[in-house]
Design an enzyme around this catalytic site. Structure first.
Site, PDB file in Angstrom:
ATOM      1  CB  SER A   1      -0.893   0.024   1.246  1.00  0.00           C
ATOM      2  OG  SER A   1      -1.540   1.278   1.396  1.00  0.00           O
TER       3      SER A   1
ATOM      4  CE1 TYR B   1      -3.984  -1.930   5.016  1.00  0.00           C
ATOM      5  CE2 TYR B   1      -3.073   0.231   4.483  1.00  0.00           C
ATOM      6  CZ  TYR B   1      -3.653  -0.961   4.079  1.00  0.00           C
ATOM      7  OH  TYR B   1      -3.890  -1.184   2.738  1.00  0.00           O
TER       8      TYR B   1
END
Length: 260
Positions: A146, A159
């Site tokens: 990501s 995350y």
């Protein structure tokens, strides 16, 4: 077709492949001729997708698996070993999830859940896949990372650290396993129009900020990520390894702009 641009005869495992980015990756790889096994935690979504792919003539099988569970990962790889006769060309570690909180509000369960789902699953499946990838003579691992693993995203520190770790894991495996004929790369998307991102993208204020910070002015589509994943798996990409490549509309390179 030039063999450099074909996956005909190659085998692939895609985790979390029944929806979102994973679903698009399966379609892209299958379109290039790969034979694919898909795992997903949702039996309903998996069966729907398998039926859809069968109608399209794709060579896709599937099994239900909670990739955050070690025993289920081991069972999955036993299945893959049997289906593909002990050889695997492509591993796409796509499974991932997010919980957003300020850092001081995260609890031990949040940390454990995100680490096991986003990082441990990919690490362990790479370990389990190594002998199969090596046996194929041409192994490719792609981690779905990501942009949050490269730049800061508010309320997503755990995350982000899991995704940053995947980027580093791709670099390590690229060097350590090159002698075994295995390449490894990471693909780092911006926000993509999936069910996981829907709560964010339905927020008008969030969308305005995302558009202003992304030079291309929008969220991405699953197929825009899948096309890069497919390219990295092609023989044409045989000299690309250890890289983290962003599919982010320019988000991670956007600096400060002021126009009085």
């Amino acid at each position: 077709m030039d063999k450099r641009w074909s996956l005909q005869g190659l085998t692939a495992l895609v985790t979390g492949g029944a929806s979102g980015i994973g679903h698009a990756i399966v379609e892209e790889l299958a379109g290039f001729g790969a034979k694919i096994h898909v795992c997903d935690i949702s039996k309903t979504l998996l069966n729907q997708s398998l039926s859809e792919w069968e109608k399209k003539g794709f060579q896709v099988s599937g099994s239900v698996c909670d990739a955050s569970n070690r025993l289920e990962r081991e069972t999955l790889m036993q299945t893959v070993t049997t289906i593909f006769d002990g050889k695997l060309n492509i591993l796409v570690n796509n499974v991932g999830t997010i919980r957003t909180k300020p850092t001081i509000e995260y609890e031990a369960e949040d940390f454990s859940f995100l680490i096991s789902t986003n990082l441990e699953s990919a690490y362990h499946l790479s370990q389990l896949s190594h002998p199969l990838l090596k046996a194929s003579g041409n192994g490719i691992i792609t981690f779905i990372s990501s942009a949050a693993g490269i730049v800061s995203f508010d309320a997503a520190s755990i995350y982000g650290l899991t995704k940053g770790a995947l980027n580093q894991l791709a670099r390590n495996l690229a060097c350590e396993w090159a002698k075994d004929g295995i390449r490894a790369n990471a693909v780092a998307p911006n926000f993509i129009t999936t069910a996981l991102a829907k709560p964010f993208l339905e927020d008008a204020g969030f969308n305005e900020i995302l558009s202003s910070r992304t030079p291309l002015g929008r969220a991405g589509e699953p197929r825009e990520v899948a096309s890069l994943v497919a390219f990295l798996c092609l023989p044409a990409a045989s000299y690309i390894t250890g890289q983290t490549i962003c599919v982010d509309g320019g988000l991670t390179v956007n600096g400060f702009s002021y126009q009085p």
